[in-house]
Design a protein around this motif. Structure first.
Motif, PDB file in Angstrom:
ATOM      1  N   CYS A  14      26.960  31.276  21.757  1.00  9.32           N
ATOM      2  CA  CYS A  14      27.909  30.951  21.008  1.00  9.32           C
ATOM      3  C   CYS A  14      29.230  30.430  21.968  1.00  9.32           C
ATOM      4  O   CYS A  14      29.604  31.311  22.847  1.00  9.32           O
ATOM      5  CB  CYS A  14      28.616  32.073  20.233  1.00  9.32           C
ATOM      6  N   CYS A  74      25.914  37.448  20.870  1.00  4.49           N
ATOM      7  CA  CYS A  74      26.602  36.185  20.944  1.00  4.49           C
ATOM      8  C   CYS A  74      26.378  35.150  22.451  1.00  4.49           C
ATOM      9  O   CYS A  74      26.649  34.103  22.553  1.00  4.49           O
ATOM     10  CB  CYS A  74      28.241  36.548  20.790  1.00  4.49           C
ATOM     11  N   CYS A  89      28.767  31.672  13.028  1.00  5.09           N
ATOM     12  CA  CYS A  89      29.301  33.080  13.645  1.00  5.09           C
ATOM     13  C   CYS A  89      28.342  34.110  13.429  1.00  5.09           C
ATOM     14  O   CYS A  89      27.760  34.167  12.168  1.00  5.09           O
ATOM     15  CB  CYS A  89      30.653  33.279  13.296  1.00  5.09           C
TER      16      CYS A  89
HETATM   17  S1  SF4 Z   1      31.524  36.796  17.030  1.00  3.66           S
HETATM   18 FE1  SF4 Z   1      30.972  34.780  16.176  1.00  3.66          FE
HETATM   19  S2  SF4 Z   1      32.607  33.258  17.150  1.00  3.66           S
HETATM   20 FE2  SF4 Z   1      32.663  35.609  18.448  1.00  3.66          FE
HETATM   21  S3  SF4 Z   1      31.069  34.935  20.053  1.00  3.66           S
HETATM   22 FE3  SF4 Z   1      30.103  35.952  18.468  1.00  3.66          FE
HETATM   23  S4  SF4 Z   1      29.274  34.197  17.111  1.00  3.66           S
HETATM   24 FE4  SF4 Z   1      30.849  33.448  18.527  1.00  3.66          FE
END
Ligand code: SF4
Ligand code: SF4
Lengths: 309, 673
Positions: free
Chosen positions: B635, B648, B666
């Motif tokens: 991400c 992530c 997300c």
């Molecule tokens: S929680 Fe969601 S926005 Fe935050 S790093 Fe993980 S995937 Fe990305």
């Protein structure tokens, strides 16, 4: 500074030089058969053929081109048709004079033009500013041959203070250097003024003042180095055009430099010498450009060369 | 003329003012000779430790007043009145005294920090120079102080950053560095002149929080100059509203914002689109700020004022004191403003409607630059990566995100100005040109910078008619009629048809650009930051115009903006982009009401609000968007995300639909809000 950038610049310089050489080659061949130009109608057909064979002029054009490149690389620019001496040596014999005259003139121009321009910018709108600008504009409006003749009339003929022609001591240099340097000084003054004004109007100058730096520091450590960036480019052009710019002045003062050699050789159709000089001028321009690029990168960290990326 | 009235302070009546301005006037040399007055007698007191907000639109004289106080205006400017700092008269100071005051006890930071730093010297060089000047440090102590100064303003890796040149740093970093330099003199007053105007909204929130923290730490007073009422509301205890070179209203921020009395103050507040609700119609003030030197008689605001009476035109009203407040108006408002008519934003078109544009996994990669075709310089840049959306007929889709997120690149691909390197774009059949080729009769692109978009040497009518001529539509007479119709549609006086662009104000120019875009009657409009160069009051007019045109002509609108407040007013659906990807898309009501992606939430929280009680309690988002050269794996938001998990870091989340029409990329968001 990074290696790839430098290598690319060198490659580009080499390519430019090769282009110049090629153009010279083509022009020379377009000018006609060198053997005929050299000997005219004075010799028989047989000698012409022998001469052509000797210099490879009977080969196909492509081969001739390669032979030409090879001889240039070996430093062989041919022989002067007038004296029979090596064109390269003839030119190199004159080069120091041109460098001497050009160097002193340029130094004069830098030492007078840039401070005058900067002073004018700092005192914008004042009497100083107007006087400097008037002098600058008139100096580069007067052609060198007019200025040279006037200087000779006044300082050599009228008062007899200074020699009017030839070489000798340092006094011989004064009038030609003044003639050549005045116009350049005017150009530099104009550019220095506008570069400085431009920089003085930038937000970071206001920022420097706002942080309480002294006016001297703001001017000399913040404004001037930034204004120097465009000036380096102009200076590069001047150095590159030095030989061509000196032609008129050298002729007026009978100064034995390359410029005068060029004029004489053209008159006498001495192709080998003309060619050597043209190639030398091209090489100087390319070299000056290279130096400008390196200097600018050093002065201006925003240029891509300065970033390590 | 005004009577000099020292404004009573809000707090600590007994403390003498730190900086007192009495009847400050500033005159500039006019182009045609003579002088033009741009500041008409400003009285201001700043007390130790307080924060004063100076608000007004561009040209109101707020920055000039600040520069005049430090005598930083160009030599041609004439300053009148008295400026006293801690009892000393600044106007009479010698050069040496003035220099030690500047950057010493009074420091100033400017708008556009990248331009306010010397481009040819490193940050360290410039910072050390100031440390030498104000603290006399040398050697190792100097270097240590420089590192500490950068660390104090929240710059990571300070020793490394000292070696950088300004162009290596982001705008936010440059502003932090400027603030570090401003603090070297241990100022008792910091003037911050639009310090966050050139910055992204999350960076703005960081810088404002930094300034508040520093102020708390050092007890310095601050003058915050801004055109943004939200910024002022969040940071300032007292506010002075300026209009056409005069203060028109002044007082405690809470009171001024709760019950604005001057029609201009009220107009400014009403012009500002809100993020939490949509006003039925922004109450735009007509007209624009008058040019200095061409002020109307009497009250300068009278031509735009809906409460003006004959007496207003006869004399300039005085700045009258009323308790802690001061007001310059003959017929001020009383009581709090009427509650705005809040409306529900419709998604615009039914989602089952005909798609105008379908983008599927759109990507754009810039190959690395090469020198002479040989040496690759830098890496390939993936500006846009896997962007998919559908834009239905008649819908208004807002594409939002901070600078560099790829939103403008998407707009350009849709307009056919850039060819996507991955993915596909499908259009409604009426766009009968191959994808990647501009189809001006299908979609028109409207840019920022209305001045740059118009040819300065062509009359307005000719510029509006140009697309018609290119496409050989109609004859001279019918084109002429069409130009007049378009001018009318965008609310411009037909007399302006024969004018040249320089005669027009910024708002009028933007209207001309709109008129030209509509000349071919395209079913779709792509607007890329069309209002960001405009002042709030003018922006409100043009926003309303665009909303009205959109509704009337049933235009499909792709609206690109960094300003979430504007997007809230105009768009039915919103897609949020971060580092080249869409992270969340939803109907506007849903996205603003219940954002699900952590980035969307942070973005919304960072928007300054003029509503009292909305003072920021949250911690601003840390860090900055990644460089497109080296996007983080997984991400792309994870280095800044408070909710990030190990997953992530390795796996990029796909866009999943959490609610009807609301999709979020997300791993963590569940949509339980
Ligand atoms: S929680 Fe969601 S926005 Fe935050 S790093 Fe993980 S995937 Fe990305
Ligand atoms: S004085 Fe009159 S014209 Fe001016 S703001 Fe007040 S009501 Fe409006």
């Amino acid at each position: 500074m990074n290696g790839a950038w430098m290598a690319a610049k060198l490659l580009r310089a080499a390519a430019t030089l090769l282009l110049a050489v090629t153009v010279v080659f083509i022009v020379l061949r377009l000018a006609g058969d060198p053997a005929e130009i050299l000997f005219g109608d004075n010799v028989g057909e047989e000698s012409l053929i022998r001469y052509r064979a000797l210099w490879g002029l009977d080969q196909p054009l492509g081969v001739q081109y390669l032979l030409y490149l090879r001889s240039l690389l070996l430093g062989d620019f041919g022989l002067s048709s007038q004296s029979g001496a090596s064109a390269w040596q003839l030119m190199m014999g004159r080069l120091p004079y041109t460098l001497q005259l050009g160097g002193v003139s340029l130094l004069l121009a830098v030492l007078i033009g840039i401070p005058a321009g900067v002073a004018a910018a700092l005192a914008r709108g004042s009497l100083t500013d107007r006087v400097v600008m008037l002098a600058a504009v008139s100096s580069f409006c007067i052609p060198n041959f007019v200025l040279g003749v006037v200087l000779i009339l006044v300082f050599a003929e009228q008062f007899g203070w200074l020699p009017s022609h030839g070489t000798g001591g340092i006094w011989h240099l004064v009038l030609p250097a003044l003639t050549l340097g005045t116009g350049w000084a005017g150009v530099l003054a104009r550019f220095a003024r506008s570069a400085m004004l431009e920089v003085l109007g930038q937000p970071y100058i206001r920022g420097a003042r706002a942080s309480g730096l002294t006016e001297g520091r703001v001017r000399w450590r913040h404004a001037l180095p930034n204004a120097a960036i465009p000036l380096v480019t102009i200076l590069g052009f001047m150095v590159g055009g030095l030989v061509a710019g000196a032609i008129v002045t050298e002729s007026i003062f009978a100064w034995p430099g390359v410029g005068r050699l060029l004029v004489d050789s053209v008159k006498l159709r001495d192709l080998a010498v003309v060619q050597a000089i043209v190639l030398m001028v091209a090489a100087t321009m390319v070299a000056a450009n290279l130096v400008v690029d390196v200097l600018s990168a050093w002065l201006n960290p925003r240029l891509p060369a300065a970033t390590g990326a | 003329m005004d009577v000099a009235l020292a404004v009573p302070p809000v707090t600590r009546v007994d403390t003498p003012p730190l900086l007192a301005l009495w009847q400050i006037t500033v005159d500039f040399a006019a182009r045609g000779g003579g002088m033009v007055r741009v500041v008409h007698g400003i009285d201001l007191d700043i007390r130790p430790g307080e924060t004063l907000g100076l608000v007004g639109e561009s040209g109101s004289g707020k920055s000039v007043t600040c520069l005049a106080a430090l005598r930083l205006l160009p030599a041609e400017a004439q300053i009148g009145g008295r400026i006293a700092f801690d009892g000393a008269d600044i106007a009479r100071m010698g050069a040496a005294q003035l220099q030690s005051l500047r950057g010493g006890r009074i420091a100033i930071v400017f708008q556009d920090p990248a331009a306010a730093l010397n481009p040819t010297q490193t940050i360290g060089w410039q910072l050390r120079e100031r440390l030498v000047r104000h603290q006399g440090l040398r050697g190792e102590a100097l270097q240590a102080a420089a590192i500490a100064a950068l660390a104090r303003v929240g710059i990571a890796d300070p020793a490394q950053r000292l070696e950088d040149y300004p162009h290596h740093l982001s705008g936010g970093m440059c502003q932090r560095a400027m603030i570090a330099m401003a603090l070297t003199g241990k100022p008792s007053l910091l003037i911050a002149d639009e310090p966050t105007t050139a910055l992204d909204v999350t960076t703005q929130a960081q810088i404002l929080a930094l300034l508040r923290d520093l102020q708390r730490e050092t007890g310095m007073a601050m003058v915050l100059v801004s055109h943004d009422l939200g910024v002022i509301a969040e940071s300032c205890a007292r506010v002075a509203v300026m209009y056409a070179g005069r203060i028109v209203e002044q007082g405690p921020t809470t009171e001024i914002f709760a019950t604005p009395r001057h029609p201009y103050t009220r107009g400014l507040l009403d012009s500002l689109p809100r993020i939490d609700h949509v006003v039925a119609r922004l109450a735009a003030m007509p007209g624009a700020l008058p040019q200095p030197g061409r002020l109307p008689p009497g009250c300068s605001f009278a031509p735009r004022c809906d409460r003006a009476r004959p007496a207003c035109v006869a004399n300039m009203p005085r700045l009258e004191m009323q308790g802690a407040r001061a007001l310059r108006c003959l017929h001020p408002h009383d009581g709090p403003p009427a509650p705005p008519g809040i409306v529900q934003m419709e998604p615009g078109a039914d989602q089952q409607g005909v798609p105008m544009v379908e983008a599927q996994a759109l990507g754009l990669r810039y190959a690395p630059r090469r020198l002479l075709g040989l040496f690759a310089r830098g890496a390939a840049v993936q500006a846009v990566d896997g962007v998919s959306f559908t834009l239905h007929r008649g819908e208004t889709l807002g594409l939002v995100g901070e600078s560099g997120c790829g939103k403008s690149t998407v707009a350009r691909m849709v307009a056919g100005l850039l060819t996507p390197s991955n993915g596909a774009l499908r259009f409604a059949p009426e766009r009968n040109a191959a994808p990647g080729v501009p189809a001006p009769r299908f979609a028109q692109l409207v840019f920022q910078d209305p001045l740059g978009a118009l040819d300065p040497r062509q009359r307005i009518a000719a510029q509006i008619a140009e697309p018609l001529e290119i496409h050989r539509i109609g004859n001279a007479a019918s084109r002429r009629a069409e130009v007049l119709r378009l001018l009318d549609a965008v609310g411009l006086d037909p007399a302006l048809a024969e004018a040249f662009p320089h005669r027009l104000s910024g708002g009028q120019r933007q209207r001309v650009v709109l008129a030209r875009a509509l000349a071919l009657r395209p079913p779709m409009l792509i607007a890329d930051e069309p209002f960001s160069a405009l002042d709030v009051s003018v922006q409100a007019q043009v926003i309303e115009l665009l909303a009205e045109l959109q509704a009337r002509e049933a235009l499909t609108l792709l609206f690109i903006s960094h300003d979430l407040r504007v997007v809230r007013r105009i768009c039915g659906r919103v897609a949020v982009m971060y580092a080249g990807r869409i992270v969340e898309t939803a109907p506007a009501e849903r996205l603003f009401g219940s954002p699900q992606h952590p980035y969307t939430q942070a973005l919304l929280a960072a928007v300054p609000s003029p509503d009292l009680g909305a003072r920021p309690s949250h911690q601003p988002l840390r860090g900055e968007p990644p460089s497109p050269l080296r996007p983080p794996p997984g991400c792309r938001f994870h280095p800044r995300c408070a909710m990030a998990r190990p997953l992530c870091r390795v796996e990029a989340p796909a866009l999943r639909e959490l609610f009807q029409g609301q999709a979020v990329a997300c791993h963590v968001a569940h949509g339980d809000a």
